[in-house]
Write a protein that holds these residues in place. Structure first.
Motif, PDB file in Angstrom:
ATOM      1  N   GLY A 193      12.487 -33.655  64.278  1.00 52.42           N
ATOM      2  CA  GLY A 193      12.067 -34.922  64.695  1.00 52.42           C
ATOM      3  C   GLY A 193      10.855 -34.866  65.370  1.00 52.42           C
ATOM      4  N   VAL A 194      10.503 -33.705  65.940  1.00 54.57           N
ATOM      5  CA  VAL A 194       9.192 -33.395  66.865  1.00 54.57           C
ATOM      6  C   VAL A 194       8.172 -32.816  66.100  1.00 54.57           C
ATOM      7  N   LEU A 195       8.566 -31.817  65.475  1.00 56.89           N
ATOM      8  CA  LEU A 195       7.565 -31.100  64.866  1.00 56.89           C
ATOM      9  C   LEU A 195       7.308 -31.389  63.085  1.00 56.89           C
ATOM     10  N   ARG A 196       6.461 -32.358  63.080  1.00 56.63           N
ATOM     11  CA  ARG A 196       5.999 -32.899  61.946  1.00 56.63           C
ATOM     12  C   ARG A 196       4.634 -32.676  61.302  1.00 56.63           C
ATOM     13  N   SER A 197       3.789 -31.926  62.288  1.00 61.65           N
ATOM     14  CA  SER A 197       2.579 -31.625  61.962  1.00 61.65           C
ATOM     15  C   SER A 197       2.467 -29.965  61.303  1.00 61.65           C
ATOM     16  N   PRO A 198       1.477 -29.738  60.652  1.00 62.11           N
ATOM     17  CA  PRO A 198       1.468 -28.492  59.850  1.00 62.11           C
ATOM     18  C   PRO A 198       1.061 -27.230  60.748  1.00 62.11           C
ATOM     19  N   VAL A 199       1.094 -27.517  62.052  1.00 63.51           N
ATOM     20  CA  VAL A 199       0.728 -26.692  63.138  1.00 63.51           C
ATOM     21  C   VAL A 199       2.016 -25.531  63.220  1.00 63.51           C
ATOM     22  N   SER A 200       1.746 -24.354  63.362  1.00 69.92           N
ATOM     23  CA  SER A 200       2.501 -23.217  63.536  1.00 69.92           C
ATOM     24  C   SER A 200       1.847 -22.166  64.711  1.00 69.92           C
ATOM     25  N   GLY A 201       2.823 -21.572  65.436  1.00 68.83           N
ATOM     26  CA  GLY A 201       2.402 -20.462  66.243  1.00 68.83           C
ATOM     27  C   GLY A 201       3.244 -20.301  67.440  1.00 68.83           C
ATOM     28  N   THR A 202       2.978 -19.224  68.132  1.00 62.67           N
ATOM     29  CA  THR A 202       4.067 -18.845  69.058  1.00 62.67           C
ATOM     30  C   THR A 202       3.326 -19.193  70.605  1.00 62.67           C
ATOM     31  N   ILE A 203       4.339 -19.742  71.400  1.00 57.45           N
ATOM     32  CA  ILE A 203       3.806 -19.703  72.696  1.00 57.45           C
ATOM     33  C   ILE A 203       4.777 -19.288  73.852  1.00 57.45           C
ATOM     34  N   GLN A 204       4.346 -18.413  74.708  1.00 59.05           N
ATOM     35  CA  GLN A 204       5.302 -17.810  75.764  1.00 59.05           C
ATOM     36  C   GLN A 204       5.226 -18.622  77.003  1.00 59.05           C
ATOM     37  N   ILE A 205       6.481 -19.036  77.503  1.00 54.65           N
ATOM     38  CA  ILE A 205       6.382 -19.669  78.867  1.00 54.65           C
ATOM     39  C   ILE A 205       7.000 -18.896  79.825  1.00 54.65           C
ATOM     40  N   ALA A 206       6.254 -18.413  80.853  1.00 50.36           N
ATOM     41  CA  ALA A 206       6.385 -17.931  81.854  1.00 50.36           C
ATOM     42  C   ALA A 206       6.726 -18.742  83.166  1.00 50.36           C
ATOM     43  N   LEU A 207       8.106 -18.650  83.513  1.00 49.64           N
ATOM     44  CA  LEU A 207       8.455 -19.443  84.794  1.00 49.64           C
ATOM     45  C   LEU A 207       8.774 -18.338  85.852  1.00 49.64           C
ATOM     46  N   SER A 208       8.099 -18.797  87.011  1.00 45.73           N
ATOM     47  CA  SER A 208       8.141 -18.011  88.266  1.00 45.73           C
ATOM     48  C   SER A 208       9.084 -18.724  89.250  1.00 45.73           C
ATOM     49  N   ASP A 209       9.504 -17.966  90.256  1.00 48.58           N
ATOM     50  CA  ASP A 209      10.096 -18.541  91.282  1.00 48.58           C
ATOM     51  C   ASP A 209       9.879 -17.714  92.433  1.00 48.58           C
ATOM     52  N   GLY A 210       8.679 -17.247  92.470  1.00 54.20           N
ATOM     53  CA  GLY A 210       8.129 -16.568  93.620  1.00 54.20           C
ATOM     54  C   GLY A 210       8.325 -15.175  93.280  1.00 54.20           C
ATOM     55  N   GLY A 211       9.114 -14.325  93.450  1.00 51.41           N
ATOM     56  CA  GLY A 211       9.277 -13.072  93.392  1.00 51.41           C
ATOM     57  C   GLY A 211       9.470 -12.729  91.991  1.00 51.41           C
ATOM     58  N   PRO A 261       6.451 -26.148  61.209  1.00 47.97           N
ATOM     59  CA  PRO A 261       6.485 -27.461  61.000  1.00 47.97           C
ATOM     60  C   PRO A 261       8.223 -27.687  60.669  1.00 47.97           C
ATOM     61  N   GLY A 262       8.783 -28.704  61.507  1.00 46.20           N
ATOM     62  CA  GLY A 262      10.229 -28.872  61.496  1.00 46.20           C
ATOM     63  C   GLY A 262      11.312 -27.945  62.161  1.00 46.20           C
ATOM     64  N   ALA A 263      10.544 -26.936  62.609  1.00 50.31           N
ATOM     65  CA  ALA A 263      11.548 -25.728  63.058  1.00 50.31           C
ATOM     66  C   ALA A 263      11.147 -24.981  64.138  1.00 50.31           C
ATOM     67  N   ILE A 264      12.110 -24.586  65.281  1.00 51.73           N
ATOM     68  CA  ILE A 264      11.455 -23.949  66.320  1.00 51.73           C
ATOM     69  C   ILE A 264      12.514 -22.858  66.581  1.00 51.73           C
ATOM     70  N   GLU A 265      11.920 -21.744  67.256  1.00 53.53           N
ATOM     71  CA  GLU A 265      13.083 -20.496  67.515  1.00 53.53           C
ATOM     72  C   GLU A 265      12.444 -20.184  68.715  1.00 53.53           C
ATOM     73  N   VAL A 266      13.634 -20.115  69.517  1.00 54.32           N
ATOM     74  CA  VAL A 266      13.612 -19.821  71.022  1.00 54.32           C
ATOM     75  C   VAL A 266      14.139 -18.340  71.487  1.00 54.32           C
ATOM     76  N   SER A 267      13.643 -17.503  72.019  1.00 58.64           N
ATOM     77  CA  SER A 267      14.245 -16.303  72.538  1.00 58.64           C
ATOM     78  C   SER A 267      13.565 -15.836  73.917  1.00 58.64           C
ATOM     79  N   ARG A 268      14.453 -14.944  74.349  1.00 59.01           N
ATOM     80  CA  ARG A 268      13.998 -14.450  75.880  1.00 59.01           C
ATOM     81  C   ARG A 268      13.022 -13.202  75.669  1.00 59.01           C
TER      82      ARG A 268
END
Length: 126
Positions: A18-36, A47-54
């Protein structure tokens, strides 16, 4: 890491069509820090799919933010673009992926589509 953040990442594959309807594709890394400590998520968008991993791996873009801010983003208490503009988080790489990914965040509580507001106003003027 908060439960809201965990649930957010778990929900992405089901919400992607429902969200990824454009022809764009790629990989984004999200780095979440809590201090240390920094927790990383690797998100493959297509388009239309997402894969999430650690996993760690090559990414077209990297978004650095605090765990606290990300928790506020996933609960609608903060906005992604505003956080970057205020230097609360930083982003490097393909900005289109950031703009695409931010669509997964909920709107702040009480937010209404301006078109709905205009229609309601127009209806009252008649």
């Amino acid at each position: 890491m908060t439960e809201a953040t965990e649930r957010f990442f778990e929900s992405l594959p089901a919400r992607a069509p429902g969200v990824l309807r454009s022809p764009v594709s790629g990989t984004i890394q999200i780095a979440l820090s809590d201090g240390g400590q920094t927790v990383r998520w690797l998100v493959h968008l297509r388009p239309g799919a997402i894969e999430v991993s650690r996993d760690r791996g090559p990414a077209d873009a990297i978004w650095y933010t605090s765990e606290d801010l990300f928790d506020r983003l996933v609960t609608g208490r903060a906005e992604a673009i505003s956080s970057v503009l205020r230097n609360e988080s930083s982003f490097s790489g393909d900005v289109v992926l950031f703009l695409l990914f931010r669509r997964f965040f909920p709107d702040p509580p009480g937010t209404r589509d301006p078109r709905e507001v205009a229609r309601a106003q127009a209806g009252r003027l008649r």
